[in-house]
Scaffold this active site. Structure first.
Site, PDB file in Angstrom:
ATOM      1  N   ASP A 221       0.579  -1.117   0.054  1.00 19.11           N
ATOM      2  CA  ASP A 221      -0.286  -0.060  -0.094  1.00 19.11           C
ATOM      3  C   ASP A 221       0.905   1.190   0.006  1.00 19.11           C
ATOM      4  O   ASP A 221       1.147   2.537  -1.338  1.00 19.11           O
ATOM      5  CB  ASP A 221      -0.812   0.419   1.542  1.00 19.11           C
ATOM      6  CG  ASP A 221      -1.899   0.941   1.498  1.00 19.11           C
ATOM      7  OD1 ASP A 221      -2.568   1.944   0.641  1.00 19.11           O
ATOM      8  OD2 ASP A 221      -0.952   2.233   2.319  1.00 19.11           O
TER       9      ASP A 221
ATOM     10  N   LYS B  26       1.340   4.334  -3.028  1.00 19.89           N
ATOM     11  CA  LYS B  26       1.680   5.732  -2.878  1.00 19.89           C
ATOM     12  C   LYS B  26       2.708   6.438  -3.151  1.00 19.89           C
ATOM     13  O   LYS B  26       2.252   7.781  -4.112  1.00 19.89           O
ATOM     14  CB  LYS B  26       1.207   6.104  -1.130  1.00 19.89           C
ATOM     15  CG  LYS B  26      -0.207   5.533  -0.655  1.00 19.89           C
ATOM     16  CD  LYS B  26      -0.297   5.549   0.638  1.00 19.89           C
ATOM     17  CE  LYS B  26      -1.481   5.161   1.524  1.00 19.89           C
ATOM     18  NZ  LYS B  26      -1.473   4.966   2.647  1.00 19.89           N
TER      19      LYS B  26
HETATM   20  N1  HSE Z   1      -4.662   1.139   5.300  1.00 21.31           N
HETATM   21  C1  HSE Z   1      -3.703   2.243   4.449  1.00 21.31           C
HETATM   22  C2  HSE Z   1      -3.407   2.827   6.358  1.00 21.31           C
HETATM   23  C3  HSE Z   1      -5.160   3.247   4.942  1.00 21.31           C
HETATM   24  O1  HSE Z   1      -2.851   2.381   7.065  1.00 21.31           O
HETATM   25  O2  HSE Z   1      -2.401   4.401   4.888  1.00 21.31           O
HETATM   26  C4  HSE Z   1      -4.674   5.468   4.604  1.00 21.31           C
HETATM   27  O3  HSE Z   1      -4.310   4.773   3.000  1.00 21.31           O
END
Ligand code: HSE
Ligand code: NAP
Length: 428
Positions: free
Chosen positions: A203, A207
């Site tokens: 994740d 980003k």
């Molecule tokens: N799962 C993501 C985090 C949510 O913990 O940052 C925000 O993008």
């Protein structure tokens, strides 16, 4: 007054309900700031009957997000379901083809299909905005796309996953294990539907890849991000790092070098008293460096209903005001294919090894490091059981290649038990 801007919202979970709340509770403020009403025409989610703690009265319901995305009574399709494929991708494509603008919080979708979607949108004169996809409530996409548009960006870095930062900081604070803290993250609404995206660093890698595309005018190249998650980090590592004056953070760095675009997202030790070391809980921090501005540091909530909905609404408001930006800050067709480059800048490393507790074991480890050209700064043996002893090594600056040579050579010593842990130490 201009016609209302009509939204269709697919996904009524943590983020979607936050958006509904803002639209319902702040109608006057939104109208004042944009010069037009912002309304929700229709919504979609899997379960029509679930109590979501927010009123959906007055909104049409669609079971199928694709049907929602193509309704005549919506101007903007707001995609808050998540997932790089399936309904999120199908409905986003359908919305663009049906002449809608798109607002999404979905970094996975854009990290994997952003180029194709941006070209599709721009060819048809539509926009895709994604402030909420990176660093939750922090307006970093707008900062890079607009506020810093007059700069050559040299580096983007930061802590961009609230879940990982929460788990790592709470492990140190409470001495609790990973599982209990993981559960707390679920309660707070931080977790992705597939939590491996969080703890595996994926994740945050998504980003970083999105920010790198804006910063360096390159096609999103998530596949080239060097990725490592936090699953290997133990309570022992957290405590050892603290003893040495460091904290462990999942840190992303993207920079354009003469060799190409470096992108890495991995656990790093940072000085405990540095701004990154002080970052607690679900908070994110993004550092942007530009030739004219110098360094900008943005800090704020990286996840959760309110902060993420705040970011979604900033995109909705931008569209309501008539601002039409390209997805990645310049026409998508002109974004260049980056040459991926491995991060090679030397750094000190923290190593944790478990050794057979027998004469000469430490000497063998020191010899491997010496043969790889790695100089030892500090070495410490910690409490041990009857047959093995944990050993911590902090190296002087060394290249990743030299470190990899040492890691490959350790098994042949016959004294290194288990896979060694190696974590880069950043001086920022
Ligand atoms: N799962 C993501 C985090 C949510 O913990 O940052 C925000 O993008
Ligand atoms: P969530 O709480 O799991 O909500 C997902 C919503 O999508 C649910 O309402 C679900 O319906 C709906 N949904 C899933 N599959 C669907 C389908 N096939 N058809 C229709 N609806 C479907 O997720 P979230 O945390 O709000 O995250 C949404 C997006 O925002 C993701 O892309 C995520 O990465 C991103 N994001 C989240 C945060 C955060 O802090 N949570 C921060 C930044 C970005 P049901 O409710 O009926 O199951």
């Amino acid at each position: 007054m201009t016609d209302p801007l009509r939204l269709g919202i697919a996904g009524l979970g943590t983020v979607g309900t936050g958006v509904v709340r803002i639209v319902r509770q702040k109608a006057n403020l939104l109208a004042r700031r944009t010069g037009r009403a912002i309304e929700i025409s229709a919504v979609s989610a899997r379960s029509r009957t679930k109590d979501r703690g927010v009123s959906l009265s007055g909104y049409a319901w669609e079971d199928d997000p694709v049907a929602l995305a193509t309704r005549d009574d919506i101007d903007v399709f707001v995609e808050l379901m998540g997932g790089s494929e399936g309904p999120a991708r199908a409905a986003t494509e359908a919305a663009l083809d049906a002449g809608k603008d798109v607002v999404t919080a979905n970094k996975a979708l854009l990290a994997l299909h952003g180029q194709e979607l941006a070209e599709r949108a721009e060819a048809m004169g539509h926009v895709i905005r994604f402030e909420a996809a990176v660093a939750g409530g922090i307006p970093v996409v707008k900062a890079l796309t607009e506020g810093l548009a007059g700069n050559e960006i040299s580096r983007v870095m930061g802590v961009m996953n609230g879940t990982c930062n929460y788990i790592l900081t709470r492990m140190e604070e409470t001495g609790q294990g990973y599982n209990a803290l993981f559960e707390e993250c679920a309660q707070l609404g931080y977790l992705e539907a597939d939590p491996n995206l969080d703890v595996g660093g994926i994740d945050a890698g998504h980003k970083l890849a999105l920010l790198a595309a804006i910063a360096f005018g390159t096609r999103v190249s998530f596949g080239a991000v060097e990725l490592e998650g936090i699953q290997q980090i133990s309570l022992d590592d957290i405590h050892h790092a603290a003893d040495l004056g460091f904290r462990i953070k999942l840190l992303g760095v993207a920079q354009m070098t003469g060799r190409g675009l470096e992108q890495r997202m991995s656990p790093c030790l940072v000085p405990a008293d540095s701004p990154l070391g002080q970052l607690q809980g679900g908070t994110n921090m993004v550092v942007l460096e530009g030739d004219s501005v110098g360094q900008i540091v943005l800090r704020g909530p990286g996840a959760g209903s309110g902060p993420t909905a705040s970011a979604v609404m900033s995109d909705v408001i931008e569209i309501a005001r008539g601002t039409r930006l390209t997805t990645f800050g310049q026409p998508a067709a002109g974004l260049i294919h980056p040459t991926p480059a491995r991060a090679t800048a030397p750094a000190p490393y923290y190593l944790r090894l478990r050794l057979s507790d027998k004469p000469g074991a430490l000497a063998k480890v020191a010899a491997v490091l010496g043969e790889a050209g790695i100089s030892i700064d500090r070495m410490r043996q910690t409490r041990h059981d009857e047959i093995t002893a944990p050993v911590l090594v902090v190296t002087h600056k060394t290249s990743r290649d030299a470190l990899d040579r040492a890691l490959e050579a350790f098994p042949a010593t016959g004294v290194v038990v288990d896979e060694p842990i190696a974590i880069r130490i950043e001086s920022i």
